[in-house]
Design an enzyme around this catalytic site. Structure first.
Site, PDB file in Angstrom:
ATOM      1  CG  HIS A  29      -2.058   1.011   1.061  1.00 38.88           C
ATOM      2  ND1 HIS A  29      -2.140   2.178   1.367  1.00 38.88           N
ATOM      3  CD2 HIS A  29      -3.259   0.449   0.643  1.00 38.88           C
ATOM      4  CE1 HIS A  29      -3.413   2.692   0.975  1.00 38.88           C
ATOM      5  NE2 HIS A  29      -3.971   1.640   0.699  1.00 38.88           N
ATOM      6  CG  ASP A  38      -8.332  -4.311  -2.964  1.00 38.63           C
ATOM      7  OD1 ASP A  38      -9.593  -3.967  -2.696  1.00 38.63           O
ATOM      8  OD2 ASP A  38      -7.570  -3.618  -3.708  1.00 38.63           O
TER       9      ASP A  38
HETATM   10  N1  CMC Z   1       4.015  -7.648  -4.403  1.00 37.37           N
HETATM   11  C1  CMC Z   1       5.274  -7.576  -4.642  1.00 37.37           C
HETATM   12  N2  CMC Z   1       6.266  -6.786  -4.463  1.00 37.37           N
HETATM   13  C2  CMC Z   1       5.592  -5.410  -3.956  1.00 37.37           C
HETATM   14  C3  CMC Z   1       4.185  -5.417  -4.032  1.00 37.37           C
HETATM   15  C4  CMC Z   1       3.314  -6.532  -4.056  1.00 37.37           C
HETATM   16  N3  CMC Z   1       1.860  -6.508  -3.936  1.00 37.37           N
HETATM   17  N4  CMC Z   1       3.890  -4.045  -3.741  1.00 37.37           N
HETATM   18  C5  CMC Z   1       5.170  -3.301  -3.666  1.00 37.37           C
HETATM   19  N5  CMC Z   1       5.910  -4.188  -3.912  1.00 37.37           N
HETATM   20  C6  CMC Z   1       7.435  -3.821  -3.950  1.00 37.37           C
HETATM   21  C7  CMC Z   1       7.791  -3.417  -5.463  1.00 37.37           C
HETATM   22  O1  CMC Z   1       7.869  -4.416  -6.190  1.00 37.37           O
HETATM   23  C8  CMC Z   1       9.000  -2.220  -5.054  1.00 37.37           C
HETATM   24  O2  CMC Z   1       9.911  -3.204  -4.934  1.00 37.37           O
HETATM   25  P1  CMC Z   1      11.383  -2.413  -5.551  1.00 37.37           P
HETATM   26  O3  CMC Z   1      11.661  -1.449  -4.602  1.00 37.37           O
HETATM   27  O4  CMC Z   1      12.366  -3.751  -5.262  1.00 37.37           O
HETATM   28  O5  CMC Z   1      11.288  -2.133  -7.093  1.00 37.37           O
HETATM   29  C9  CMC Z   1       8.472  -1.717  -3.855  1.00 37.37           C
HETATM   30  O6  CMC Z   1       7.630  -2.761  -3.170  1.00 37.37           O
HETATM   31  C10 CMC Z   1       7.751  -0.561  -3.651  1.00 37.37           C
HETATM   32  O7  CMC Z   1       6.767  -0.523  -4.551  1.00 37.37           O
HETATM   33  P2  CMC Z   1       6.011   0.495  -5.317  1.00 37.37           P
HETATM   34  O8  CMC Z   1       5.156   0.188  -6.341  1.00 37.37           O
HETATM   35  O9  CMC Z   1       7.044   1.600  -5.534  1.00 37.37           O
HETATM   36  O10 CMC Z   1       5.073   1.166  -4.019  1.00 37.37           O
HETATM   37  P3  CMC Z   1       3.791   2.070  -4.349  1.00 37.37           P
HETATM   38  O11 CMC Z   1       3.549   2.845  -2.982  1.00 37.37           O
HETATM   39  O12 CMC Z   1       4.039   3.069  -5.612  1.00 37.37           O
HETATM   40  O13 CMC Z   1       2.604   1.155  -4.747  1.00 37.37           O
HETATM   41  C11 CMC Z   1       0.848  -0.461  -4.618  1.00 37.37           C
HETATM   42  C12 CMC Z   1       1.496   0.724  -3.677  1.00 37.37           C
HETATM   43  C13 CMC Z   1      -0.480  -0.553  -4.130  1.00 37.37           C
HETATM   44  C14 CMC Z   1       0.698   0.297  -6.233  1.00 37.37           C
HETATM   45  C15 CMC Z   1       1.603  -1.535  -4.843  1.00 37.37           C
HETATM   46  O14 CMC Z   1       1.919  -2.155  -3.530  1.00 37.37           O
HETATM   47  C16 CMC Z   1       1.021  -2.746  -5.611  1.00 37.37           C
HETATM   48  O15 CMC Z   1       1.119  -2.741  -6.578  1.00 37.37           O
HETATM   49  N6  CMC Z   1       0.268  -3.552  -4.883  1.00 37.37           N
HETATM   50  C17 CMC Z   1      -0.402  -4.817  -5.616  1.00 37.37           C
HETATM   51  C18 CMC Z   1      -1.932  -4.132  -6.164  1.00 37.37           C
HETATM   52  C19 CMC Z   1      -2.685  -4.016  -4.995  1.00 37.37           C
HETATM   53  O16 CMC Z   1      -3.090  -4.702  -4.177  1.00 37.37           O
HETATM   54  N7  CMC Z   1      -3.556  -2.806  -5.028  1.00 37.37           N
HETATM   55  C20 CMC Z   1      -4.626  -2.409  -3.943  1.00 37.37           C
HETATM   56  C21 CMC Z   1      -4.041  -1.336  -2.948  1.00 37.37           C
HETATM   57  S1  CMC Z   1      -4.990  -0.995  -1.609  1.00 37.37           S
HETATM   58  C22 CMC Z   1      -6.810  -0.721  -2.188  1.00 37.37           C
HETATM   59  C23 CMC Z   1      -6.630   0.689  -2.564  1.00 37.37           C
HETATM   60  O17 CMC Z   1      -6.616   1.514  -1.821  1.00 37.37           O
HETATM   61  O18 CMC Z   1      -6.995   0.919  -3.933  1.00 37.37           O
END
Ligand code: CMC
Length: 383
Positions: free
Chosen positions: A265, A319
């Site tokens: 998140h 989720d």
């Molecule tokens: N599985 C594996 N690795 C992950 C995941 C995941 N679900 N989420 C983050 N990471 C890793 C990502 O690969 C990155 O690693 P590195 O630094 O080595 O490249 C690191 O954590 C930071 O990720 P980010 O994308 O820069 O972080 P963010 O804050 O931009 O992303 C997020 C947040 C929700 C987009 C991401 O965690 C994600 O894609 N999760 C899966 C989709 C999901 O479940 N979304 C629902 C969010 S909650 C409901 C809502 O509010 O909408």
């Protein structure tokens, strides 16, 4: 001259930028706290209803008993759709995605409202109630239409949660099913300046209209990095062939730098408090409905993710266990994200109403990195 040279900073993804003030929801991502108007999400999930929670978000206080009764009655009087809207539902292609259908139907509601562009506070409140009350009929109606079933008209004796399940299945839901649905609606109702809420504010800040703001938000929620993740969780659970294969599945995804849906998140770097509550609830409802195997699969994914990436602050989000809950309620997986919208409409409209109190056009800048002073050549001179 680039924006940076004018003393601005670049913040791709708006990770570190506060764009407005809001009294609606408070999130402490480190401690795993979520409050709506100062009320802990856990208290609301245990004791409130979706209708009461919506009143809270729209009025910044809990209602008195008579206010809640009036508010609930007002919502129920708005359940019914015009004949034009029912006709539109059955005219949609049966193989359309329910999120596209929901976005289209919400937008079309404005065509049946002669005061769609009335910007008054009163008109905006009326439109908010109308969208909140009618979205369940859009989702359930479209689902029955695509399955070739007769549409079920809403029933004013039911709450929003009961009414949705009733229109979906044609049967009065059990108390436990209705409560599970109601809790999911409460937990998804608001969440600060998430992407879809922000998108709705961008639209309303232009002094467009509430229907356009909510339509924008639905389109934004649909993406797999936001509301679309709950469907992604279910696809993943369906993809894993037995609990003994979870380890290999998760490890190979992580090795390929793929995301595990329902984890991580932008704000929470500890356990999402909504997931804490939903986990217990999902287990109960899975037990009741013979879906314990699915819950155990989810639990195993969580254990492996905790071991592998827990130390990096990647935990289950809302989720992850809402997918198991909805599945156990017998809801098709492509309706999971529309259900998120059916709840979040309460937060989207609350934020729009709040933002309009002191509106300022949202218009950020970008850091231009392209070329300058390019010589223009006539088309006839180009190859
Ligand atoms: N599985 C594996 N690795 C992950 C995941 C995941 N679900 N989420 C983050 N990471 C890793 C990502 O690969 C990155 O690693 P590195 O630094 O080595 O490249 C690191 O954590 C930071 O990720 P980010 O994308 O820069 O972080 P963010 O804050 O931009 O992303 C997020 C947040 C929700 C987009 C991401 O965690 C994600 O894609 N999760 C899966 C989709 C999901 O479940 N979304 C629902 C969010 S909650 C409901 C809502 O509010 O909408």
């Amino acid at each position: 001259m680039s924006a940076i040279m004018q003393g601005m900073h670049t913040d791709i993804g708006l990770v570190n930028t506060i764009v407005a003030r809001s009294a609606l929801s408070f999130i402490d991502g480190e401690k795993g706290v979520l409050e709506y108007v100062g009320y802990d999400i856990d208290d609301l999930a245990r004791h409130s209803t979706f209708e009461e929670t919506t009143f809270l978000l729209w009025n910044l206080r809990l209602p008195s008993r008579s206010e809640l009764a009036d508010f609930t009655a007002q919502i129920r009087r708005n359940y019914e759709l015009s004949e034009g809207m029912w006709d539109l539902i059955v005219s949609l292609p049966r193989d359309a995605s329910p999120m596209h259908a929901l976005r289209t139907l919400t937008s079309a509601l404005s065509l049946h409202d002669p005061a769609a562009d009335d910007p008054s506070e009163e008109a905006n409140a009326r439109k908010s109630i109308s969208m909140l009350a009618k979205m369940p009929a859009f989702i359930a109606g479209f689902d029955r239409h695509r399955k070739g079933l007769d549409l079920v008209r809403p029933d004013e004796q039911y709450s929003i949660a009961e009414n949705f399940l009733y229109m979906l299945t044609g049967e009065k839901p059990t108390e436990r099913m209705a409560r599970a649905m109601d809790i999911c609606l409460i937990l998804h109702a608001d969440h600060g300046f998430n992407a879809s809420t922000f998108a709705s504010l961008v639209t309303i800040s232009t002094l467009s209209d509430m229907y356009s703001a909510v339509t924008t938000a639905i389109g934004t929620l649909k993406g797999p990095l936001h509301g679309g993740a709950n469907q992604g969780v279910m696809l993943m659970l369906n993809d894993i062939d037995g609990i003994e294969n979870v380890e290999q599945y998760v490890m190979s995804k992580l090795a390929n730098k793929e995301r595990i849906m329902g984890f991580g998140h932008r704000v929470y770097k500890s356990y999402d408090p909504r997931a804490t509550y939903l986990k217990t609830f999902a287990q109960g409802i899975a037990e009741d409905t013979g879906n314990l195997e699915l819950f155990n699969l989810s639990h195993e994914i969580e254990a492996i993710m905790d071991r592998e990436v827990g130390s990096r602050g990647i935990y289950p989000n809302v989720d992850f266990y809402s997918a198991t809950t909805y599945y156990s309620l017998g809801i098709d997986l492509d309706l999971f994200t529309p259900l998120f919208a059916m709840s979040r409409v309460s937060g989207w409209t609350a934020h729009c109403l709040e933002y309009l109190q002191d509106n300022r056009l949202i218009r950020p800048r970008c850091d231009y990195i392209g070329p300058h002073k390019q010589p223009y050549s006539q088309l006839s001179e180009r190859v």
